[in-house]
Scaffold this motif. Sequence first.
Motif, PDB file in Angstrom:
ATOM      1  N   LYS A 212      10.414 -56.585  -5.338  1.00  0.00           N
ATOM      2  CA  LYS A 212       9.774 -55.940  -4.184  1.00  0.00           C
ATOM      3  C   LYS A 212       9.532 -56.941  -3.050  1.00  0.00           C
ATOM      4  CE  LYS A 212       7.400 -52.319  -6.714  1.00  0.00           C
ATOM      5  NZ  LYS A 212       6.101 -51.754  -7.092  1.00  0.00           N
ATOM      6  N   VAL A 213       9.003 -58.111  -3.389  1.00  0.00           N
ATOM      7  CA  VAL A 213       8.676 -59.101  -2.362  1.00  0.00           C
ATOM      8  C   VAL A 213       9.936 -59.768  -1.826  1.00  0.00           C
ATOM      9  CG1 VAL A 213       7.451 -61.251  -1.934  1.00  0.00           C
ATOM     10  CG2 VAL A 213       6.402 -59.488  -3.354  1.00  0.00           C
ATOM     11  N   THR A 214      10.813 -60.182  -2.716  1.00  0.00           N
ATOM     12  CA  THR A 214      12.004 -60.910  -2.283  1.00  0.00           C
ATOM     13  C   THR A 214      13.015 -60.015  -1.590  1.00  0.00           C
ATOM     14  OG1 THR A 214      12.995 -60.623  -4.469  1.00  0.00           O
ATOM     15  CG2 THR A 214      11.759 -62.651  -4.081  1.00  0.00           C
ATOM     16  N   ASN A 215      12.936 -58.714  -1.804  1.00  0.00           N
ATOM     17  CA  ASN A 215      13.842 -57.788  -1.127  1.00  0.00           C
ATOM     18  C   ASN A 215      13.620 -57.820   0.380  1.00  0.00           C
ATOM     19  OD1 ASN A 215      15.684 -55.742  -0.673  1.00  0.00           O
ATOM     20  ND2 ASN A 215      14.232 -54.110  -1.153  1.00  0.00           N
ATOM     21  N   ILE A 216      12.379 -57.999   0.815  1.00  0.00           N
ATOM     22  CA  ILE A 216      12.058 -57.994   2.242  1.00  0.00           C
ATOM     23  C   ILE A 216      12.072 -59.413   2.816  1.00  0.00           C
ATOM     24  CG2 ILE A 216      10.261 -57.456   3.917  1.00  0.00           C
ATOM     25  CD1 ILE A 216       9.371 -55.236   1.984  1.00  0.00           C
ATOM     26  N   LEU A 217      11.437 -60.345   2.106  1.00  0.00           N
ATOM     27  CA  LEU A 217      11.277 -61.696   2.653  1.00  0.00           C
ATOM     28  C   LEU A 217      12.576 -62.502   2.707  1.00  0.00           C
ATOM     29  CD1 LEU A 217       7.892 -63.022   1.264  1.00  0.00           C
ATOM     30  CD2 LEU A 217       8.487 -62.470   3.600  1.00  0.00           C
ATOM     31  N   GLY A 218      13.438 -62.357   1.734  1.00  0.00           N
ATOM     32  CA  GLY A 218      14.670 -63.148   1.697  1.00  0.00           C
ATOM     33  C   GLY A 218      15.530 -62.979   2.940  1.00  0.00           C
ATOM     34  N   PRO A 219      15.972 -61.741   3.234  1.00  0.00           N
ATOM     35  CA  PRO A 219      16.794 -61.555   4.438  1.00  0.00           C
ATOM     36  C   PRO A 219      16.049 -61.854   5.743  1.00  0.00           C
ATOM     37  CG  PRO A 219      17.033 -59.687   2.972  1.00  0.00           C
ATOM     38  CD  PRO A 219      15.941 -60.528   2.412  1.00  0.00           C
ATOM     39  N   ALA A 220      14.740 -61.558   5.779  1.00  0.00           N
ATOM     40  CA  ALA A 220      13.975 -61.829   7.003  1.00  0.00           C
ATOM     41  C   ALA A 220      13.925 -63.328   7.284  1.00  0.00           C
ATOM     42  CB  ALA A 220      12.565 -61.258   6.874  1.00  0.00           C
ATOM     43  N   LEU A 221      13.610 -64.125   6.273  1.00  0.00           N
ATOM     44  CA  LEU A 221      13.552 -65.573   6.477  1.00  0.00           C
ATOM     45  C   LEU A 221      14.933 -66.161   6.751  1.00  0.00           C
ATOM     46  CD1 LEU A 221      10.905 -66.663   3.832  1.00  0.00           C
ATOM     47  CD2 LEU A 221      10.648 -66.558   6.294  1.00  0.00           C
ATOM     48  N   LEU A 222      15.961 -65.609   6.096  1.00  0.00           N
ATOM     49  CA  LEU A 222      17.323 -66.077   6.386  1.00  0.00           C
ATOM     50  C   LEU A 222      17.687 -65.846   7.851  1.00  0.00           C
ATOM     51  CD1 LEU A 222      19.430 -65.017   3.290  1.00  0.00           C
ATOM     52  CD2 LEU A 222      19.307 -67.285   4.277  1.00  0.00           C
ATOM     53  N   SER A 223      17.432 -64.642   8.355  1.00  0.00           N
ATOM     54  CA  SER A 223      17.835 -64.334   9.734  1.00  0.00           C
ATOM     55  C   SER A 223      16.998 -65.099  10.755  1.00  0.00           C
ATOM     56  CB  SER A 223      17.729 -62.825   9.986  1.00  0.00           C
ATOM     57  OG  SER A 223      16.391 -62.404   9.844  1.00  0.00           O
ATOM     58  N   ILE A 224      15.675 -65.179  10.539  1.00  0.00           N
ATOM     59  CA  ILE A 224      14.825 -65.921  11.476  1.00  0.00           C
ATOM     60  C   ILE A 224      15.189 -67.405  11.468  1.00  0.00           C
ATOM     61  CG2 ILE A 224      12.460 -66.681  11.909  1.00  0.00           C
ATOM     62  CD1 ILE A 224      11.560 -63.905  10.967  1.00  0.00           C
ATOM     63  N   GLY A 225      15.394 -67.954  10.271  1.00  0.00           N
ATOM     64  CA  GLY A 225      15.760 -69.363  10.171  1.00  0.00           C
ATOM     65  C   GLY A 225      17.088 -69.669  10.837  1.00  0.00           C
ATOM     66  N   MET A 226      18.060 -68.796  10.638  1.00  0.00           N
ATOM     67  CA  MET A 226      19.372 -69.017  11.262  1.00  0.00           C
ATOM     68  C   MET A 226      19.285 -68.923  12.781  1.00  0.00           C
ATOM     69  SD  MET A 226      22.465 -69.826  10.769  1.00  0.00           S
ATOM     70  CE  MET A 226      22.904 -69.504   9.104  1.00  0.00           C
ATOM     71  N   MET A 227      18.530 -67.951  13.292  1.00  0.00           N
ATOM     72  CA  MET A 227      18.408 -67.814  14.747  1.00  0.00           C
ATOM     73  C   MET A 227      17.729 -69.028  15.375  1.00  0.00           C
ATOM     74  SD  MET A 227      17.562 -63.827  15.577  1.00  0.00           S
ATOM     75  CE  MET A 227      16.136 -63.708  14.515  1.00  0.00           C
ATOM     76  N   VAL A 228      16.623 -69.473  14.788  1.00  0.00           N
ATOM     77  CA  VAL A 228      15.894 -70.598  15.359  1.00  0.00           C
ATOM     78  C   VAL A 228      16.711 -71.882  15.247  1.00  0.00           C
ATOM     79  CG1 VAL A 228      13.794 -71.991  15.127  1.00  0.00           C
ATOM     80  CG2 VAL A 228      13.658 -69.523  14.959  1.00  0.00           C
ATOM     81  N   PHE A 229      17.415 -72.060  14.138  1.00  0.00           N
ATOM     82  CA  PHE A 229      18.249 -73.245  13.965  1.00  0.00           C
ATOM     83  C   PHE A 229      19.386 -73.269  14.985  1.00  0.00           C
ATOM     84  CE2 PHE A 229      21.763 -75.580  11.983  1.00  0.00           C
ATOM     85  CZ  PHE A 229      21.137 -76.784  11.732  1.00  0.00           C
TER      86      PHE A 229
END
Length: 136
Positions: A87-104
């Motif tokens: 439940k937790v990793t379903n939402i947080l994983g892709p969100a952190l991946l996309s935010i991290g990639m954009m900021v990087f």
Amino acid sequence: MPGSPENIPLGECTLSQSRDQLSLPSRTESTVFSLAHSESAWTKENPPREDKWEIFWFPIHLMSTGGSFLACGIIISGLYFAGHCRKVTNILGPALLSIGMMVFVVGVVLIPITKENRKLNMKKPLNYYRPPMFNL
């Protein structure tokens, strides 16, 4: 001890004496005056070189923050595919991946932009004046 708060004699000093004790020792010339009249400020000496950290601190911070978010996203996405806390990793994983990639990527793109702006600022003369344009 005369400096401790318990032994301060109240009312024994005149107003001018207390002002003299509170005021800082005055100097003959102020800092602004001495800086404005210094020879190095008005001569054509080369200014001190800026450190690379002073120039590129913002892109470096963006890349490190984006890389941290990206790494957390990779770890949490790995936990999702391993079957932990779906439940937790379903939402947080892709969100952190996309935010991290954009900021990087924004940090990586800002490096050549900062270099180009630095070159343009070096080419401008110091007395460059452009009158304001008002389209009325």
